[in-house]
Scaffold this motif. Structure first.
Motif, PDB file in Angstrom:
ATOM      1  N   ALA A 115      -6.078 -42.918 -11.104  1.00 54.33           N
ATOM      2  CA  ALA A 115      -6.356 -42.616 -12.509  1.00 54.33           C
ATOM      3  C   ALA A 115      -5.953 -41.202 -12.899  1.00 54.33           C
ATOM      4  N   TYR A 116      -5.694 -40.348 -11.914  1.00 57.04           N
ATOM      5  CA  TYR A 116      -5.234 -38.988 -12.165  1.00 57.04           C
ATOM      6  C   TYR A 116      -4.000 -38.722 -11.311  1.00 57.04           C
ATOM      7  N   ALA A 117      -3.123 -37.879 -11.831  1.00 61.02           N
ATOM      8  CA  ALA A 117      -2.009 -37.362 -11.042  1.00 61.02           C
ATOM      9  C   ALA A 117      -2.148 -35.846 -10.981  1.00 61.02           C
ATOM     10  N   PRO A 118      -2.131 -35.261  -9.778  1.00 60.61           N
ATOM     11  CA  PRO A 118      -2.140 -33.807  -9.691  1.00 60.61           C
ATOM     12  C   PRO A 118      -0.800 -33.264 -10.150  1.00 60.61           C
ATOM     13  N   LEU A 119      -0.818 -32.192 -10.918  1.00 57.55           N
ATOM     14  CA  LEU A 119       0.414 -31.624 -11.437  1.00 57.55           C
ATOM     15  C   LEU A 119       0.839 -30.402 -10.632  1.00 57.55           C
ATOM     16  N   SER A 120       2.121 -30.142 -10.667  1.00 55.78           N
ATOM     17  CA  SER A 120       2.691 -29.035  -9.914  1.00 55.78           C
ATOM     18  C   SER A 120       2.158 -27.703 -10.425  1.00 55.78           C
ATOM     19  N   PRO A 121       1.831 -26.776  -9.514  1.00 56.57           N
ATOM     20  CA  PRO A 121       1.423 -25.438  -9.951  1.00 56.57           C
ATOM     21  C   PRO A 121       2.611 -24.538 -10.288  1.00 56.57           C
ATOM     22  N   TYR A 122       3.823 -25.087 -10.245  1.00 53.66           N
ATOM     23  CA  TYR A 122       5.021 -24.279 -10.504  1.00 53.66           C
ATOM     24  C   TYR A 122       5.839 -24.784 -11.684  1.00 53.66           C
ATOM     25  N   GLU A 123       5.684 -26.036 -12.052  1.00 48.33           N
ATOM     26  CA  GLU A 123       6.391 -26.561 -13.210  1.00 48.33           C
ATOM     27  C   GLU A 123       5.515 -26.388 -14.451  1.00 48.33           C
ATOM     28  N   TRP A 124       6.146 -26.178 -15.600  1.00 44.09           N
ATOM     29  CA  TRP A 124       5.403 -25.950 -16.835  1.00 44.09           C
ATOM     30  C   TRP A 124       4.348 -27.031 -17.063  1.00 44.09           C
ATOM     31  N   THR A 125       3.185 -26.593 -17.496  1.00 47.26           N
ATOM     32  CA  THR A 125       2.062 -27.503 -17.727  1.00 47.26           C
ATOM     33  C   THR A 125       2.246 -28.252 -19.041  1.00 47.26           C
ATOM     34  N   PRO A 126       2.065 -29.587 -19.053  1.00 46.64           N
ATOM     35  CA  PRO A 126       2.148 -30.317 -20.322  1.00 46.64           C
ATOM     36  C   PRO A 126       0.998 -29.906 -21.243  1.00 46.64           C
ATOM     37  N   THR A 127       1.328 -29.265 -22.342  1.00 49.70           N
ATOM     38  CA  THR A 127       0.294 -28.708 -23.224  1.00 49.70           C
ATOM     39  C   THR A 127       0.182 -29.453 -24.553  1.00 49.70           C
ATOM     40  N   GLN A 128       0.803 -30.633 -24.647  1.00 52.74           N
ATOM     41  CA  GLN A 128       0.711 -31.380 -25.912  1.00 52.74           C
ATOM     42  C   GLN A 128      -0.721 -31.801 -26.221  1.00 52.74           C
ATOM     43  N   ALA A 129      -1.509 -32.037 -25.183  1.00 57.52           N
ATOM     44  CA  ALA A 129      -2.933 -32.363 -25.352  1.00 57.52           C
ATOM     45  C   ALA A 129      -3.619 -31.922 -24.069  1.00 57.52           C
ATOM     46  N   PHE A 130      -4.049 -30.667 -24.025  1.00 59.95           N
ATOM     47  CA  PHE A 130      -4.523 -30.052 -22.788  1.00 59.95           C
ATOM     48  C   PHE A 130      -5.942 -29.537 -22.970  1.00 59.95           C
ATOM     49  N   VAL A 131      -6.776 -29.765 -21.946  1.00 61.43           N
ATOM     50  CA  VAL A 131      -8.189 -29.379 -21.976  1.00 61.43           C
ATOM     51  C   VAL A 131      -8.479 -28.424 -20.824  1.00 61.43           C
ATOM     52  N   LEU A 132      -9.287 -27.418 -21.106  1.00 59.26           N
ATOM     53  CA  LEU A 132      -9.811 -26.531 -20.075  1.00 59.26           C
ATOM     54  C   LEU A 132     -11.313 -26.344 -20.278  1.00 59.26           C
ATOM     55  N   PRO A 133     -12.072 -26.118 -19.189  1.00 56.06           N
ATOM     56  CA  PRO A 133     -13.452 -25.658 -19.372  1.00 56.06           C
ATOM     57  C   PRO A 133     -13.464 -24.392 -20.224  1.00 56.06           C
ATOM     58  N   VAL A 134     -14.514 -24.206 -21.019  1.00 47.71           N
ATOM     59  CA  VAL A 134     -14.467 -23.137 -22.030  1.00 47.71           C
ATOM     60  C   VAL A 134     -14.284 -21.754 -21.428  1.00 47.71           C
ATOM     61  N   GLU A 135     -14.835 -21.506 -20.230  1.00 47.90           N
ATOM     62  CA  GLU A 135     -14.653 -20.166 -19.664  1.00 47.90           C
ATOM     63  C   GLU A 135     -13.181 -19.893 -19.369  1.00 47.90           C
ATOM     64  N   HIS A 136     -12.468 -20.924 -18.950  1.00 47.82           N
ATOM     65  CA  HIS A 136     -11.032 -20.765 -18.714  1.00 47.82           C
ATOM     66  C   HIS A 136     -10.267 -20.735 -20.034  1.00 47.82           C
ATOM     67  N   ALA A 137     -10.723 -21.507 -21.017  1.00 48.37           N
ATOM     68  CA  ALA A 137     -10.050 -21.510 -22.316  1.00 48.37           C
ATOM     69  C   ALA A 137     -10.119 -20.126 -22.967  1.00 48.37           C
ATOM     70  N   ARG A 138     -11.271 -19.494 -22.894  1.00 44.13           N
ATOM     71  CA  ARG A 138     -11.405 -18.149 -23.456  1.00 44.13           C
ATOM     72  C   ARG A 138     -10.505 -17.164 -22.709  1.00 44.13           C
ATOM     73  N   ALA A 139     -10.493 -17.296 -21.398  1.00 47.49           N
ATOM     74  CA  ALA A 139      -9.643 -16.407 -20.604  1.00 47.49           C
ATOM     75  C   ALA A 139      -8.173 -16.652 -20.904  1.00 47.49           C
ATOM     76  N   LEU A 140      -7.804 -17.914 -21.142  1.00 49.23           N
ATOM     77  CA  LEU A 140      -6.415 -18.216 -21.483  1.00 49.23           C
ATOM     78  C   LEU A 140      -6.052 -17.613 -22.840  1.00 49.23           C
ATOM     79  N   ALA A 141      -6.948 -17.704 -23.807  1.00 51.44           N
ATOM     80  CA  ALA A 141      -6.677 -17.100 -25.111  1.00 51.44           C
ATOM     81  C   ALA A 141      -6.425 -15.604 -24.969  1.00 51.44           C
ATOM     82  N   ASP A 142      -7.250 -14.928 -24.164  1.00 49.81           N
ATOM     83  CA  ASP A 142      -7.049 -13.480 -23.932  1.00 49.81           C
ATOM     84  C   ASP A 142      -5.719 -13.225 -23.223  1.00 49.81           C
ATOM     85  N   TYR A 143      -5.396 -14.078 -22.276  1.00 50.69           N
ATOM     86  CA  TYR A 143      -4.163 -13.926 -21.500  1.00 50.69           C
ATOM     87  C   TYR A 143      -2.941 -14.088 -22.406  1.00 50.69           C
ATOM     88  N   LEU A 144      -2.952 -15.117 -23.248  1.00 49.92           N
ATOM     89  CA  LEU A 144      -1.808 -15.373 -24.124  1.00 49.92           C
ATOM     90  C   LEU A 144      -1.667 -14.295 -25.196  1.00 49.92           C
TER      91      LEU A 144
END
Length: 353
Positions: A115-144
């Protein structure tokens, strides 16, 4: 309890899509985050910065959608189930059907019944519909926020962020969305914007016999492009390069004797018109190697999963030349399905002896 916050990255040229997309998200109520410079150089990153920061109070997870997607029926409920199964992961609902590594990992999971496929840590992440736990989402917003808009591609920045922080990323199999447009606003992103495995009539993960199975990435992936099968290294080869190693020469990297592949193909290729043999040999090689990989990685699998036909057909549609697709598509699909089955079965037998 899973509480999903959501935001839609929006360009004014697609304003007509927003009402239907909001209805498809219900009962989620995404914030619509417009491109702050819609007349500037196209840059998904410019809008992604703001979308990842648009997190609702009390949310446990944050979803960012692009405004050119087509969601499966019951998207919100299925996404909630997918997050509940991997609450600490990044969860994508989509993968392009021709990406160098991730599309193969999705097909591999589909054949195994995962039901899940692990994705490569080196190929671009599919971001068309992407979810993160909120602590990571906030950190990603700061990072970007610290990256210039000229970098343009948010997906290339997201994979770096997740890799550096050790956040595992998976995608749902089948996907919960497909691309809704034939063209992208970003130059060079207008060809082949289709999902790897999208079956909107099949709910995730009810029809999966192995819903909790998550296959580890292997050392190689198999590609089918322009009616040629090739093998790519998961680690070591730059993701961006356009050329793989020809399958016959690279089979030892995958632990397979290339003559084994040809011997298994011979009964199925004999008697075919000469015109069909080259392309169908390449299709056989790709799908046989996929079957071998699944048998080796998921030995407890009872057989090909229910999504195997969809995964293989999308590979054929994506991987053949236009002429081969027009003339050979049906025969190639039938051959491909048999190749996967034989690759799975014969490798199990060989390993057991």
């Amino acid at each position: 309890m899973i509480r999903i916050s959501a935001a839609i990255m929006h360009h004014p040229r697609r304003a007509h899509r927003i009402p239907s997309l909001l209805r498809a998200c219900a009962p989620l109520e995404p914030a619509v985050v417009p491109d702050p410079e819609p007349d500037g150089r196209p840059s998904p990153l410019r809008t992604a910065k703001r979308a990842w920061a648009a997190i609702d109070d009390g949310a446990t997870h944050h979803l960012v959608l692009q405004d050119d997607v087509r969601l499966a029926p019951g998207f919100a409920a299925q996404l909630r189930d997918a997050i509940a199964g991997r609450p600490a992961h990044g969860v994508s609902s989509f993968c392009l059907w021709h990406t160098p590594h991730n599309s193969y990992l999705v097909r591999r999971a589909a054949v195994a019944g995962a039901a899940y496929a692990p994705l490569s840590p080196y190929e671009w992440t599919p971001t068309q519909a992407f979810v993160l736990p909120v602590e990571h989402a906030r950190a990603l917003a700061d990072y970007l926020a610290g990256i210039p808009d000229e970098v343009q591609d948010d997906d290339e920045m997201v994979v770096i962020f997740c890799r550096e922080r050790g956040i595992p990323v998976v995608t749902t199999v089948p996907h919960l969305m497909d691309h809704g447009h034939a063209e992208s606003l970003v130059e060079g992103h207008s060809d082949g914007l289709r999902a790897t495995v999208f079956t909107p009539d099949r709910r995730w993960p009810v029809d999966h016999p192995s819903a909790d199975l998550e296959l580890p990435p292997g050392t190689c992936t198999v590609a089918l492009q322009d009616s040629v099968c090739s093998i790519r290294l998961m680690h070591g080869d730059p993701v961006e390069h356009e050329f793989g190693w020809y399958w016959y020469d690279a089979c030892p990297l995958a632990g397979v004797d290339p003559e084994e592949v040809l011997d298994a193909a011979a009964p199925h290729l004999s008697g075919l018109p000469a015109r069909a043999v080259p392309a169908m040999t390449e299709v056989w090689a790709a799908c046989y190697l996929l079957g071998v990989d699944v048998a080796r990685s998921a030995p407890s699998s009872a057989g090909p999963g229910p999504l195997m036909p969809a995964a293989v057909e999308s590979w054929i549609d994506q991987g053949l030349t236009r002429r081969d697709h027009r003339e050979l598509r049906g025969d190639c699909v039938r051959l491909a399905l048999e190749a996967v089955r034989q690759g799975m079965g014969e490798r199990r037998f060989a390993d057991a002896t």
